[in-house]
Design an enzyme around this catalytic site. Structure first.
Site, PDB file in Angstrom:
ATOM      1  N   LYS A  39       0.847  -1.203   0.000  1.00  0.00           N
ATOM      2  CA  LYS A  39       0.000   0.000   0.000  1.00  0.00           C
ATOM      3  C   LYS A  39       0.884   1.256   0.000  1.00  0.00           C
ATOM      4  CE  LYS A  39      -0.324  -0.332   5.019  1.00  0.00           C
ATOM      5  NZ  LYS A  39      -1.055   0.107   6.194  1.00  0.00           N
ATOM      6  N   ARG A 137      -9.782  -0.082  15.610  1.00  0.00           N
ATOM      7  CA  ARG A 137      -9.824   0.706  14.372  1.00  0.00           C
ATOM      8  C   ARG A 137     -11.007   0.236  13.539  1.00  0.00           C
ATOM      9  NH1 ARG A 137      -4.279   0.879  10.942  1.00  0.00           N
ATOM     10  NH2 ARG A 137      -4.811  -1.287  10.567  1.00  0.00           N
ATOM     11  N   HIS A 167      -5.601  -7.476  13.489  1.00  0.00           N
ATOM     12  CA  HIS A 167      -4.378  -6.666  13.434  1.00  0.00           C
ATOM     13  C   HIS A 167      -3.965  -6.278  14.852  1.00  0.00           C
ATOM     14  CE1 HIS A 167      -1.404  -4.222  11.437  1.00  0.00           C
ATOM     15  NE2 HIS A 167      -1.847  -3.103  11.956  1.00  0.00           N
ATOM     16  N   ARG A 223       1.416 -10.771   7.071  1.00  0.00           N
ATOM     17  CA  ARG A 223       1.319  -9.577   6.225  1.00  0.00           C
ATOM     18  C   ARG A 223       2.545  -8.702   6.474  1.00  0.00           C
ATOM     19  NH1 ARG A 223      -3.556  -9.691   9.074  1.00  0.00           N
ATOM     20  NH2 ARG A 223      -2.930  -7.790  10.182  1.00  0.00           N
ATOM     21  N   TYR A 269      15.675  31.591   4.638  1.00  0.00           N
ATOM     22  CA  TYR A 269      14.590  32.377   5.227  1.00  0.00           C
ATOM     23  C   TYR A 269      14.814  32.609   6.721  1.00  0.00           C
ATOM     24  CZ  TYR A 269      11.862  31.465   0.997  1.00  0.00           C
ATOM     25  OH  TYR A 269      11.412  31.398  -0.287  1.00  0.00           O
ATOM     26  N   CYS A 316      13.916  25.031   2.462  1.00  0.00           N
ATOM     27  CA  CYS A 316      12.932  25.718   1.611  1.00  0.00           C
ATOM     28  C   CYS A 316      12.048  24.692   0.907  1.00  0.00           C
ATOM     29  CB  CYS A 316      13.646  26.585   0.581  1.00  0.00           C
ATOM     30  SG  CYS A 316      14.902  27.669   1.282  1.00  0.00           S
ATOM     31  N   ASP A 318      11.991  23.820  -2.267  1.00  0.00           N
ATOM     32  CA  ASP A 318      12.658  23.021  -3.293  1.00  0.00           C
ATOM     33  C   ASP A 318      14.156  22.860  -3.066  1.00  0.00           C
ATOM     34  OD1 ASP A 318      10.169  23.395  -4.890  1.00  0.00           O
ATOM     35  OD2 ASP A 318      10.931  25.453  -4.948  1.00  0.00           O
TER      36      ASP A 318
HETATM   37  N1  PLP Z   1      -1.800  -5.389   8.145  1.00  0.00           N
HETATM   38  C1  PLP Z   1      -2.536  -4.285   8.261  1.00  0.00           C
HETATM   39  C2  PLP Z   1      -4.000  -4.411   8.481  1.00  0.00           C
HETATM   40  C3  PLP Z   1      -1.930  -3.032   8.200  1.00  0.00           C
HETATM   41  O1  PLP Z   1      -2.661  -1.924   8.322  1.00  0.00           O
HETATM   42  C4  PLP Z   1      -0.521  -2.968   8.008  1.00  0.00           C
HETATM   43  C5  PLP Z   1       0.179  -1.688   7.959  1.00  0.00           C
HETATM   44  O2  PLP Z   1      -0.130  -0.722   8.562  1.00  0.00           O
HETATM   45  C6  PLP Z   1       0.207  -4.149   7.886  1.00  0.00           C
HETATM   46  C7  PLP Z   1      -0.460  -5.350   7.968  1.00  0.00           C
HETATM   47  C8  PLP Z   1       1.706  -4.162   7.725  1.00  0.00           C
HETATM   48  O3  PLP Z   1       2.310  -3.705   8.891  1.00  0.00           O
HETATM   49  P1  PLP Z   1       3.889  -3.542   9.010  1.00  0.00           P
HETATM   50  O4  PLP Z   1       4.258  -2.499   8.015  1.00  0.00           O
HETATM   51  O5  PLP Z   1       4.113  -3.094  10.402  1.00  0.00           O
HETATM   52  O6  PLP Z   1       4.476  -4.863   8.684  1.00  0.00           O
END
Ligand code: PLP
Length: 374
Positions: A39, A137, A167, A223, A269, A316, A318
Site C-alpha cells: 500500500k 480501528r 491486526h 502480512r 529564510y 525551503c 525546493d
Molecule cells: N496489516 C494491516 C491491516 C496493516 O494496516 C498494516 C500496515 O499498517 C500491515 C499489515 C503491515 O504492517 P507492518 O508495516 O508493520 O508490517
C-alpha cells in the site's frame, strides 16, 4: 533508470535487499505464506516494482489499503492475489470481483448493501473477514454480528470467505499484555467460526513485528510491510532482530551551487544561520515539497565524500543548504539517507529527528522525487 527524469535528486530502491528480506522471513517462518504489503506506493518504495520483486522472492499474495491501489496493480499486469485491507464502497464489489481482488469486510450493514451490487457479475467475490481484537480501528467485535455476517456469506453464492484476520496494536513491544489478549481473542473467534462450519483458506494476524517475534496460533499467512523494506517496526525490536534487515531505500542529491560565506553572512529564510568565519556552503535541490521536512533543520546531516555535512538554515520548498567541510564542486553527490563509504544515515536517524517513526519518512518522500530501481 536515470534517463527518465531531469532533476538532480532521486531515491534509489535496491530491489535485491527487498528480495533478501523476504527470503530471510521465509527461512524464519517456513510454514507461513507471505503477503507483501505494498500500500501507499509500497511505503514510498514503488508499489509495482516492489510487488514484482516480493513475488519473485517467495511472497505469494499482495495487500493494499485501497481498491484504487489494487486496480492499478492489475492494470500493470500483476496477476497474484491482492487483498484490499480497508473498506471499499459497497457499490464497487462487482468491480473488485471482476478484477479478482479480495476485499475486507467488517460490517453487517455493508454486506446487505453490497449484496445488491454483486448481482452485476458472475464472478465470486473473495472476502476476508476483519476482526477487531483490540486495535480499535476497524473489525467485527460482537459475536452476534460475526455470526450474522458469516451466515450471510455462507448462504450467498456470490461471495466466499477466503480469509479471516485481525491486526495487532502492540506487536512491536516485546512485553505486551495486549498482544497476548488479542492473540487469545482471535483464537476464540476462530473457534466460533469453526463451530459454525467456517474454516477459511487464510488465517492471518501478523504484521512485520509479530512475524519477527514468532508466536503460537493456527495462522498460515503473515502480512509483511515495513520489514520487507528492511526497516525495524520499532527501536525496541531493532535491538533483538532474529536476522539482519537490509534497508532498501536511499535518497540522493547533488550540489547545484557552492559559495563562500564571510563572517556574519546568513543563510535561508529568517536568516537563522549566521557564519562565524569564512565557510563553504552548498545548495541541494531538495526541499519540503519533496518530503524533506522543514523540521529536519537544524539537526539532519547529509553525506558528501563519505563525510557528514550538516543542513543549515531553514529548509525551503525546493532547496536546502549544507555546510561543507571545504570547497567542493557543483555536481558532488550528497546522500540524505543511505550509505557513503563507511558512513550511514539510517531511515531511523531521520525519523527520530522528524519526531516520527521510520514508516512515515519514505511515505512522505513525494512523487516529485523519482524512484530509481537498482
Ligand atoms: N496489516 C494491516 C491491516 C496493516 O494496516 C498494516 C500496515 O499498517 C500491515 C499489515 C503491515 O504492517 P507492518 O508495516 O508493520 O508490517
Amino acid at each position: 533508470d536515470r534517463n527518465h527524469f531531469y532533476r538532480d535528486t532521486w531515491a534509489e530502491i535496491n530491489l535485491d535487499k527487498i528480495s533478501s528480506n523476504i527470503k530471510s522471513f521465509k527461512k524464519h517462518l517456513p510454514d507461513q505464506k507471505i503477503m507483501a504489503v505494498v500500500k501507499a506506493n509500497g511505503y514510498g518504495h514503488g508499489a509495482y516494482q516492489t510487488a514484482v520483486e516480493a513475488l519473485e522472492s517467495g511472497a505469494e499474495l499482495l495487500a493494499v489499503a485501497m481498491l484504487d491501489e489494487a486496480l492499478a496493480l492489475r492494470k500493470q499486469g500483476i496477476s497474484a492475489p491482492i487483498l484490499v485491507m480497508n473498506r471499499i464502497r459497497p457499490e464497487y464489489v462487482s468491480l473488485a470481483a471482476e478484477n479478482e481482488i479480495s476485499i475486507t469486510i467488517f460490517q453487517k450493514d455493508w454486506l446487505i448493501e453490497a449484496s445488491k451490487f454483486l448481482k452485476e457479475t458472475d464472478k465470486v467475490l473473495n472476502i476476508h473477514l476483519k476482526l477487531d481484537t483490540g486495535m480499535g480501528r476497524v473489525g467485527i467485535t460482537e459475536e452476534e454480528e460475526l455470526h450474522d455476517v458469516s451466515l450471510l456469506i455462507q448462504n450467498s453464492s456470490a461471495c466466499e470467505i477466503e480469509g479471516v484476520f485481525t491486526h495487532f496494536a502492540t506487536a512491536d513491544e516485546w512485553e505486551s499484555e495486549l498482544f497476548e489478549t488479542q492473540r487469545k481473542r482471535f483464537i476464540n473467534q476462530l473457534d466460533l467460526l469453526k463451530k459454525w462450519g467456517i474454516t477459511p483458506k487464510y488465517v492471518h494476524s501478523a504484521n512485520s513485528a509479530a512475524a519477527l517475534r514468532k508466536f503460537e496460533g493456527p495462522f498460515n499467512l503473515v502480512r509483511l510491510g515495513i520489514s520487507m523494506y528492511g526497516l525495524s517496526p520499532s527501536s525496541e525490536m531493532k535491538e533483538k532482530l532474529p536476522f539482519t534487515l537490509e534497508e532498501a531505500f536511499s535518497l540522493h542529491s547533488q550540489l547545484i551551487h557552492v559559495k563562500k560565506l564571510m563572517p556574519g553572512d546568513t543563510v535561508s529564510y529568517g536568516a537563522t544561520y549566521r557564519a562565524k568565519e569564512e565557510e563553504w556552503i552548498g545548495t541541494l535541490p531538495i526541499g519540503y515539497a519533496d518530503g524533506w521536512q522543514r523540521r529536519l533543520s537544524p539537526g539532519a546531516d547529509v553525506l558528501i565524500r563519505g563525510e557528514r555535512a550538516p543542513i543549515i538554515g531553514r529548509i525551503c520548498m525546493d532547496q536546502c543548504m549544507v555546510k561543507l567541510p571545504y570547497k567542493m564542486d557543483v555536481g558532488e553527490k550528497a546522500t540524505l539517507i543511505g550509505k557513503q563509504n563507511d558512513e550511514t544515515i539510517e531511515m531511523d536517524e531521520i525519523a527520530s529527528l522528524a519526531k516520527t517513526i521510520n514508516y512515515e519518512i519514505p511515505c512522505l518522500i513525494s512523487s516529485r522525487v523519482p524512484r530509481v530501481f537498482v
